[in-house]
Design an enzyme around this catalytic site. Structure first.
Site, short mmCIF file in Angstrom:
data_model
loop_
_atom_site.label_atom_id
_atom_site.label_comp_id
_atom_site.label_asym_id
_atom_site.label_seq_id
_atom_site.Cartn_x
_atom_site.Cartn_y
_atom_site.Cartn_z
N LYS A 167 28.34 75.76 0.45
CA LYS A 167 28.91 76.99 0.27
C LYS A 167 28.23 77.82 -0.82
O LYS A 167 28.14 79.05 -0.78
CB LYS A 167 30.58 76.84 -0.34
CG LYS A 167 31.27 76.20 0.81
CD LYS A 167 32.90 76.64 0.32
CE LYS A 167 33.89 76.26 1.48
NZ LYS A 167 35.32 76.24 1.26
N LYS B 249 30.38 73.26 11.86
CA LYS B 249 31.96 72.97 12.03
C LYS B 249 32.99 74.32 12.29
O LYS B 249 32.51 75.20 11.64
CB LYS B 249 32.35 72.28 10.68
CG LYS B 249 33.66 71.72 10.69
CD LYS B 249 33.88 71.26 9.14
CE LYS B 249 34.06 72.60 8.35
NZ LYS B 249 34.87 72.50 6.83
N LYS C 254 38.11 78.17 9.44
CA LYS C 254 38.76 79.38 9.43
C LYS C 254 38.35 80.59 8.60
O LYS C 254 38.90 81.62 8.83
CB LYS C 254 40.46 79.14 8.71
CG LYS C 254 40.28 78.37 7.19
CD LYS C 254 41.64 78.11 6.68
CE LYS C 254 42.00 76.74 6.38
NZ LYS C 254 41.48 76.17 5.15
P1 TYM Z 1 40.42 72.72 4.61
O1 TYM Z 1 41.53 73.62 3.81
O2 TYM Z 1 39.04 73.15 4.66
O3 TYM Z 1 40.95 72.16 5.69
C1 TYM Z 1 42.08 71.30 5.77
C2 TYM Z 1 41.92 70.18 6.64
O4 TYM Z 1 41.66 70.40 7.81
C3 TYM Z 1 40.47 69.59 8.22
N1 TYM Z 1 39.45 70.42 8.89
C4 TYM Z 1 38.77 70.13 9.92
N2 TYM Z 1 39.02 69.02 10.78
C5 TYM Z 1 38.46 68.86 11.86
N3 TYM Z 1 37.50 69.47 12.43
C6 TYM Z 1 37.41 70.94 11.67
N4 TYM Z 1 36.63 71.92 12.11
C7 TYM Z 1 37.95 71.01 10.34
N5 TYM Z 1 38.31 72.07 9.66
C8 TYM Z 1 38.82 71.77 8.53
C9 TYM Z 1 40.02 69.23 6.81
O5 TYM Z 1 39.09 68.08 6.76
C10 TYM Z 1 40.92 69.06 5.94
O6 TYM Z 1 41.57 67.78 6.12
N6 TYM Z 1 39.66 70.22 0.10
C11 TYM Z 1 40.49 70.46 0.96
C12 TYM Z 1 41.87 70.50 0.86
C13 TYM Z 1 42.62 69.85 -0.30
C14 TYM Z 1 42.91 68.46 0.06
C15 TYM Z 1 43.41 68.01 -1.28
C16 TYM Z 1 43.08 67.55 1.10
C17 TYM Z 1 42.63 69.95 -1.62
N7 TYM Z 1 43.47 68.84 -2.05
C18 TYM Z 1 44.10 66.58 -1.52
C19 TYM Z 1 43.36 66.18 0.89
C20 TYM Z 1 43.90 65.77 -0.29
C21 TYM Z 1 40.09 71.55 2.12
O7 TYM Z 1 39.44 72.48 1.40
O8 TYM Z 1 40.37 71.47 3.37
#
Ligand code: TYM
Length: 339
Positions: A118, A201, A204
């Site tokens: 990022k 990947k 969103k």
């Molecule tokens: P975030 O918002 O980027 O994504 C949310 C969840 O979706 C999964 N994910 C994917 N899985 C498969 N293929 C993809 N292309 C894909 N894109 C996203 C991510 O792995 C995630 O599980 N830091 C985290 C959010 C967070 C969190 C936490 C997660 C904040 N605190 C505590 C677990 C526990 C994040 O930015 O996810």
């Protein structure tokens, strides 16, 4: 002890309300969340504090936060079974995050792949330090609830290792305080790739047209995106780790994640068939997932007061646990308790 009094182990996970949720978020996270909710005491948060590590429009952030919470329920999270809440509504997340930030070595944070990716896209001057500290906030989310299991997609594995290392460091310095969490990723769908560029990947926040399937995409539009997905010039329909075959592998993986069929069975079913057949089959199963989810989502958004009541209840339940853990951590670190 009666069966219903036996404490279930905890789960915590979250999604950033930084855009519209994708089929990647569903397969990597939401689908697993639903699968574990009876067996575990689950806490699912909408992580708006994480979302502001990148610039957000305030009105849009507020709207996306509600939409994300509704999407959790539409995807199958039962608010009577699991706890759904908004991260920023519980100050303990920010407070513990600060304590952990003070304990997090710069080297560990700078090594995080997501930070490197990022920050590489921005000029050095404009990178917010929140982007660097983000894993300490994520560690706070998890550690406040003594979560034993964290269901996420593959891209969060490194942050989970960081959380374990940081928890261990805290426990070593101040005595046993935090539970070390384990990561849980799905067998298929842990890393769904972009349809327009299957070596990146699915995200969103990527704005090219055919990149992601959004959970709220109109069904014909979702189908069109799948039919246009980048593939290769060969004919064979097989799972493969060859980067040149990443498009076909991605479509097969989405199919596997939704159908639950084995790789062997899927390859056998598509033997001798063309890429058009595969795309049609993937579109059918993706639409089969989206349709009921969208219906539930729109019902929820139209039901005045329901979502707010869920979030209020979730906040109360989550806050009680988070505040207890925060108090313990503050005591361990040596903060003078207010009298
Ligand atoms: P975030 O918002 O980027 O994504 C949310 C969840 O979706 C999964 N994910 C994917 N899985 C498969 N293929 C993809 N292309 C894909 N894109 C996203 C991510 O792995 C995630 O599980 N830091 C985290 C959010 C967070 C969190 C936490 C997660 C904040 N605190 C505590 C677990 C526990 C994040 O930015 O996810």
């Amino acid at each position: 002890m009666a069966h219903d009094q036996i404490k279930k182990p905890r789960v915590l996970s979250g999604i950033q309300p930084s855009g519209n949720l994708t089929i990647g978020n569903y397969l990597g996270a939401l689908k697993q969340w639903v699968a574990v909710q009876q067996e575990y005491d689950c806490f699912y948060c909408v992580v708006d504090l994480h979302a502001i590590t990148m610039p957000q429009d305030p009105a849009e952030l507020r709207q996306k936060t509600r939409e994300s919470a509704a999407m959790y329920i539409a995807a199958g999270i039962d608010p009577d079974v699991s706890t759904i809440f908004v991260q920023s509504q519980i100050p303990a997340h920010s407070e513990l995050a600060w304590m952990l930030t003070c304990m997090a070595p710069l080297g560990w944070l700078q090594r995080m792949t997501q930070f490197k990716d990022k920050s590489a896209k921005q000029a050095q001057e404009s990178i917010g330090t929140g982007l660097l500290n983000y894993p300490s906030l994520m560690a706070a989310d998890i550690l406040l609830y003594h979560a034993e299991l964290v269901p996420v997609g593959d891209d969060q594995r490194q942050h989970l290792e960081f959380t374990r290392d940081l928890a261990q460091r805290f426990n070593h310095l101040y005595g046993e305080t935090f539970t070390l969490p384990s990561v849980m990723t799905p067998k298929a769908g842990a890393r769904v790739m972009g349809l327009d560029n299957p070596t990146a990947k699915m995200s969103k926040s990527e704005d090219s047209d055919n990149h992601a399937i959004f959970l709220l995409d109109e069904l014909p539009r979702a189908r069109k995106k799948i039919m246009r997905a980048v593939t290769d010039s060969r004919r064979e329909i097989r799972f493969s780790s060859d980067p040149e075959r990443a498009g076909i592998n991605n479509l097969l993986t989405i199919y596997q994640a939704i159908s639950g069929d084995s790789r062997e069975a899927i390859e056998a079913a598509f033997a001798g068939k063309g890429y058009g057949d595969l795309k049609r089959a993937v579109a059918d199963c993706v639409l089969g997932t989206l349709e009921p989810l969208q219906t539930r989502y729109h019902q929820l958004m139209n039901e005045a007061g329901y979502l707010d009541a869920v979030l209020r209840g979730g906040r109360e339940k989550a806050a009680a646990i988070a505040e207890d853990t925060l108090k313990l951590a503050q005591e361990r670190v040596g903060f003078l308790a207010a009298t």
